[in-house]
Design a protein around this motif. Structure first.
Motif, PDB file in Angstrom:
ATOM      1  N   GLN A 108       0.814  -1.219   0.000  1.00 49.19           N
ATOM      2  CA  GLN A 108       0.000   0.000   0.000  1.00 49.19           C
ATOM      3  C   GLN A 108       0.847   1.269   0.000  1.00 49.19           C
ATOM      4  OE1 GLN A 108      -2.908   0.380   3.116  1.00 49.19           O
ATOM      5  NE2 GLN A 108      -3.675   2.326   2.338  1.00 49.19           N
ATOM      6  N   PRO A 109       1.899   1.361   0.826  1.00 48.71           N
ATOM      7  CA  PRO A 109       2.731   2.579   0.740  1.00 48.71           C
ATOM      8  C   PRO A 109       3.301   2.813  -0.654  1.00 48.71           C
ATOM      9  CG  PRO A 109       3.260   1.340   2.712  1.00 48.71           C
ATOM     10  CD  PRO A 109       2.341   0.477   1.909  1.00 48.71           C
ATOM     11  N   ILE A 110       3.652   1.728  -1.351  1.00 49.65           N
ATOM     12  CA  ILE A 110       4.211   1.883  -2.699  1.00 49.65           C
ATOM     13  C   ILE A 110       3.124   2.327  -3.681  1.00 49.65           C
ATOM     14  CG2 ILE A 110       5.264   0.631  -4.616  1.00 49.65           C
ATOM     15  CD1 ILE A 110       6.716  -1.084  -2.559  1.00 49.65           C
ATOM     16  N   LEU A 111       1.942   1.713  -3.604  1.00 54.01           N
ATOM     17  CA  LEU A 111       0.865   2.066  -4.527  1.00 54.01           C
ATOM     18  C   LEU A 111       0.345   3.479  -4.287  1.00 54.01           C
ATOM     19  CD1 LEU A 111      -1.168  -1.272  -4.549  1.00 54.01           C
ATOM     20  CD2 LEU A 111       0.356  -0.404  -6.325  1.00 54.01           C
ATOM     21  N   ALA A 112       0.455   3.977  -3.054  1.00 55.71           N
ATOM     22  CA  ALA A 112      -0.035   5.319  -2.738  1.00 55.71           C
ATOM     23  C   ALA A 112       0.998   6.407  -3.026  1.00 55.71           C
ATOM     24  CB  ALA A 112      -0.468   5.386  -1.275  1.00 55.71           C
ATOM     25  N   MET A 113       2.189   6.015  -3.455  1.00 49.66           N
ATOM     26  CA  MET A 113       3.241   7.002  -3.692  1.00 49.66           C
ATOM     27  C   MET A 113       2.878   8.051  -4.743  1.00 49.66           C
ATOM     28  SD  MET A 113       6.864   4.986  -3.474  1.00 49.66           S
ATOM     29  CE  MET A 113       7.453   4.328  -1.908  1.00 49.66           C
ATOM     30  N   PRO A 114       2.197   7.698  -5.845  1.00 48.44           N
ATOM     31  CA  PRO A 114       1.837   8.756  -6.806  1.00 48.44           C
ATOM     32  C   PRO A 114       1.034   9.891  -6.181  1.00 48.44           C
ATOM     33  CG  PRO A 114       1.526   6.601  -7.799  1.00 48.44           C
ATOM     34  CD  PRO A 114       1.838   6.364  -6.356  1.00 48.44           C
ATOM     35  N   PHE A 115       0.171   9.586  -5.218  1.00 45.82           N
ATOM     36  CA  PHE A 115      -0.602  10.627  -4.553  1.00 45.82           C
ATOM     37  C   PHE A 115       0.317  11.486  -3.679  1.00 45.82           C
ATOM     38  CE2 PHE A 115      -3.495   7.259  -5.617  1.00 45.82           C
ATOM     39  CZ  PHE A 115      -4.632   7.908  -6.034  1.00 45.82           C
ATOM     40  N   TYR A 116       1.250  10.844  -3.007  1.00 45.09           N
ATOM     41  CA  TYR A 116       2.220  11.583  -2.200  1.00 45.09           C
ATOM     42  C   TYR A 116       3.065  12.499  -3.085  1.00 45.09           C
ATOM     43  CZ  TYR A 116       6.236  12.442   0.853  1.00 45.09           C
ATOM     44  OH  TYR A 116       7.227  13.043   1.591  1.00 45.09           O
ATOM     45  N   LEU A 117       3.552  11.965  -4.202  1.00 46.92           N
ATOM     46  CA  LEU A 117       4.392  12.772  -5.094  1.00 46.92           C
ATOM     47  C   LEU A 117       3.599  13.913  -5.721  1.00 46.92           C
ATOM     48  CD1 LEU A 117       6.395   9.883  -6.817  1.00 46.92           C
ATOM     49  CD2 LEU A 117       7.157  11.421  -4.986  1.00 46.92           C
ATOM     50  N   ALA A 118       2.315  13.680  -5.990  1.00 54.09           N
ATOM     51  CA  ALA A 118       1.475  14.765  -6.507  1.00 54.09           C
ATOM     52  C   ALA A 118       1.339  15.869  -5.465  1.00 54.09           C
ATOM     53  CB  ALA A 118       0.105  14.224  -6.892  1.00 54.09           C
ATOM     54  N   GLY A 119       1.132  15.478  -4.217  1.00 53.29           N
ATOM     55  CA  GLY A 119       1.078  16.483  -3.147  1.00 53.29           C
ATOM     56  C   GLY A 119       2.382  17.218  -2.983  1.00 53.29           C
ATOM     57  N   LEU A 120       3.487  16.496  -3.144  1.00 51.16           N
ATOM     58  CA  LEU A 120       4.807  17.126  -3.050  1.00 51.16           C
ATOM     59  C   LEU A 120       4.988  18.145  -4.172  1.00 51.16           C
ATOM     60  CD1 LEU A 120       7.279  16.738  -1.170  1.00 51.16           C
ATOM     61  CD2 LEU A 120       8.242  15.251  -2.930  1.00 51.16           C
ATOM     62  N   ALA A 121       4.501  17.819  -5.373  1.00 53.11           N
ATOM     63  CA  ALA A 121       4.604  18.749  -6.496  1.00 53.11           C
ATOM     64  C   ALA A 121       3.772  20.001  -6.245  1.00 53.11           C
ATOM     65  CB  ALA A 121       4.157  18.053  -7.776  1.00 53.11           C
ATOM     66  N   VAL A 122       2.580  19.828  -5.687  1.00 51.75           N
ATOM     67  CA  VAL A 122       1.740  20.991  -5.368  1.00 51.75           C
ATOM     68  C   VAL A 122       2.438  21.885  -4.346  1.00 51.75           C
ATOM     69  CG1 VAL A 122      -0.430  21.713  -4.296  1.00 51.75           C
ATOM     70  CG2 VAL A 122      -0.418  19.820  -5.930  1.00 51.75           C
ATOM     71  N   ALA A 123       3.062  21.267  -3.349  1.00 49.45           N
ATOM     72  CA  ALA A 123       3.767  22.056  -2.333  1.00 49.45           C
ATOM     73  C   ALA A 123       4.952  22.813  -2.924  1.00 49.45           C
ATOM     74  CB  ALA A 123       4.231  21.138  -1.207  1.00 49.45           C
ATOM     75  N   LYS A 124       5.586  22.256  -3.955  1.00 48.46           N
ATOM     76  CA  LYS A 124       6.705  22.953  -4.599  1.00 48.46           C
ATOM     77  C   LYS A 124       6.211  24.124  -5.432  1.00 48.46           C
ATOM     78  CE  LYS A 124       9.877  20.055  -3.140  1.00 48.46           C
ATOM     79  NZ  LYS A 124      10.903  20.479  -2.142  1.00 48.46           N
ATOM     80  N   VAL A 125       5.055  23.918  -6.083  1.00 52.65           N
ATOM     81  CA  VAL A 125       4.496  24.984  -6.923  1.00 52.65           C
ATOM     82  C   VAL A 125       3.932  26.109  -6.072  1.00 52.65           C
ATOM     83  CG1 VAL A 125       2.700  25.524  -8.618  1.00 52.65           C
ATOM     84  CG2 VAL A 125       4.011  23.405  -8.821  1.00 52.65           C
ATOM     85  N   VAL A 126       3.318  25.742  -4.950  1.00 43.60           N
ATOM     86  CA  VAL A 126       2.739  26.743  -4.036  1.00 43.60           C
ATOM     87  C   VAL A 126       3.490  26.668  -2.707  1.00 43.60           C
ATOM     88  CG1 VAL A 126       0.600  27.635  -3.047  1.00 43.60           C
ATOM     89  CG2 VAL A 126       0.518  26.296  -5.164  1.00 43.60           C
ATOM     90  N   PRO A 127       4.612  27.340  -2.594  1.00 45.16           N
ATOM     91  CA  PRO A 127       5.452  27.211  -1.388  1.00 45.16           C
ATOM     92  C   PRO A 127       4.770  27.717  -0.119  1.00 45.16           C
ATOM     93  CG  PRO A 127       6.249  28.970  -2.813  1.00 45.16           C
ATOM     94  CD  PRO A 127       5.198  28.258  -3.588  1.00 45.16           C
ATOM     95  N   GLN A 128       3.680  28.478  -0.271  1.00 44.85           N
ATOM     96  CA  GLN A 128       2.979  28.953   0.925  1.00 44.85           C
ATOM     97  C   GLN A 128       2.290  27.814   1.677  1.00 44.85           C
ATOM     98  OE1 GLN A 128       2.612  30.176  -2.102  1.00 44.85           O
ATOM     99  NE2 GLN A 128       3.345  32.315  -2.037  1.00 44.85           N
ATOM    100  N   LEU A 129       2.041  26.709   0.979  1.00 46.89           N
ATOM    101  CA  LEU A 129       1.384  25.562   1.612  1.00 46.89           C
ATOM    102  C   LEU A 129       2.430  24.684   2.291  1.00 46.89           C
ATOM    103  CD1 LEU A 129      -1.103  24.555  -1.238  1.00 46.89           C
ATOM    104  CD2 LEU A 129      -1.595  25.863   0.836  1.00 46.89           C
TER     105      LEU A 129
END
Length: 420
Positions: A108-129
């Motif tokens: 499950q941690p491996i299969l859920a990684m795309p969601f984690y990486l998507a959240g990480l990308a959003v945090a990079k684009v919007v550094p205020q979050l």
């Protein structure tokens, strides 16, 4: 003529499902067409909207936190947890090296990684979050998307088993809204993923035996191996899957050769997953066969009769109180046995095995959670039986009222909790 009253496979016509009441048996599942897949996509979209609008986007349960930290550890190239980033929860799992490890499966941690990486990308684009908040919110979409996908796949399986499109819709609504599938789609537990994989395992085992199809057996092995990497209790499911394929349809040489060919297609992925599971245990706990570093869930601690009562009928955890539609399950499997005996038999074997296993562990109810959490593992298979009972269970007024009473009771129970 009704759109779904008579269906055809690729090579021969199938009898009308109405003939099933006189005991007619469909020799093969019904072929799906473009309309079915389009409806499935709409079902996925509709349930995704429903689940997301009622989602719970906070990692506030110990098991979810451990799974999240395990995911971050794997991304760092480590299997142990970073204890500086999480409090000392009760029941932590310590390895032979003194480090803290997740007692849960690694899939499950491996299969859920795309969601984690998507959240990480959003945090990079919007550094205020805040990065940690965004990534934690993102991984909570995993079961929401998975729950909607399970509804779409369930519809396709119901159609393949010969149910009308309207009955397929009813079955999906009963499963997706009137069962714990909805509340548990809002969590980060592994049970929804395990239940989805179990549905796929049984379906492909059925197709493999019915059609002598090694490719279906291969897919059954892949999903069986993945399921035991999600929950180690599914080792019994993987073993039973191989046994189901090994039993020949007839007692002759050709049937035995066909059965061995199916097992040969099924075994590689399942065996590889078992090896990975053992390797993971050896790294964590120094033994290939040790399943966790704590002993709070030992097999055999609870008498079977007490565990079964806890899971099925007890006031606090009984499934019948959280999903009254399961009262239709015996009728559904009876009808399913007449038309698709292989699917019914394989489903019953898997359900019985997991019921007996979960009934014997130390805490069958699953501690602090909504309803019998471990029953979510078999919920999709029960949903197939409920849909069959709802569609083919008779047209008398008493039977109709009984089915609608079970459905409305389940829907109100689950929707009340999910809307909180």
């Amino acid at each position: 003529m009704d759109e779904g009253s008579v269906w055809h496979s690729d090579s021969f016509p199938l009898p009308s499902p109405d003939l099933n009441r006189q005991g007619s048996v469909a020799p093969l599942p019904v072929s799906l067409d473009a309309h079915d897949y389009r409806r499935a996509r709409w079902i996925f979209a509709a349930f995704l909207c429903l689940y997301v609008t009622t989602g719970h986007f906070l990692l506030d349960v110990t098991d979810w936190e451990i799974t999240f930290e395990n995911m971050e550890g794997i991304l760092r190239g480590e299997l142990h947890l970073d204890t500086e980033m999480m409090p000392d929860f009760g029941g932590m799992s310590y390895g032979v090296d003194g480090r803290v490890y997740s007692p849960f499966g690694i899939a499950q941690p491996i299969l859920a990684m795309p969601f984690y990486l998507a959240g990480l990308a959003v945090a990079k684009v919007v550094p205020q979050l805040p990065e940690r908040i965004v990534t934690r919110t993102a991984v909570m979409f995993f079961n929401l998307v998975l729950g909607a996908l399970a509804c779409a796949v369930l519809y396709l399986i119901l159609r393949s088993l010969g149910l009308r499109p309207t009955a397929g819709y009813a079955g999906v609504l009963l499963y997706g809204i009137a069962s714990p599938a909805w509340p548990y789609a809002r969590t980060f537990y592994a049970n929804p993923l395990a239940g989805f994989l179990l549905l796929l395992i049984v379906w492909y085992l059925y197709r493999a035996r019915l059609e002598d199809n090694p490719r279906a057996a291969l897919w059954a092995g892949v999903f069986a191996g993945l399921s035991l990497l999600v929950r180690h209790q599914f080792t019994i499911v993987a073993a039973l899957g191989g046994l189901v394929l090994l039993i020949p349809r007839e007692n002759n040489r050709a049937a035995w050769v066909a059965a061995l060919r199916l097992v040969a297609a099924y075994a590689p992925a399942a065996v590889l997953a078992m090896v990975l599971w053992g390797w993971h245990n050896d790294i964590r706990y120094g033994s290939w066969m040790r399943m966790a570093g704590s002993d709070w869930q030992r097999i055999g601690d609870t008498p079977l009769w007490r565990g079964l009562a806890t899971l099925l009928i007890s006031p606090g955890k009984g499934l019948v109180w959280y999903a009254p539609i399961v009262l239709l399950v015996p009728l559904g499997f009876t009808l399913l046995w007449r038309r698709h005996r292989g699917f019914a038999a394989c489903s019953l074997v898997m359900i019985a095995a997991l019921l007996l296993l979960y009934s014997s562990i130390t805490v069958p109810g699953g501690h602090w959670c909504w309803g019998p959490r471990f029953m979510v593992d078999i919920l999709a298979l029960l949903g197939v039986a409920v849909a069959v009972a709802f569609d083919r269970g008779g047209t008398g007024p008493v039977r109709q009222e009984w089915r609608w009473a079970c459905s409305s009771g389940s829907a109100s129970r689950c929707s009340f909790w999910a809307a909180r």
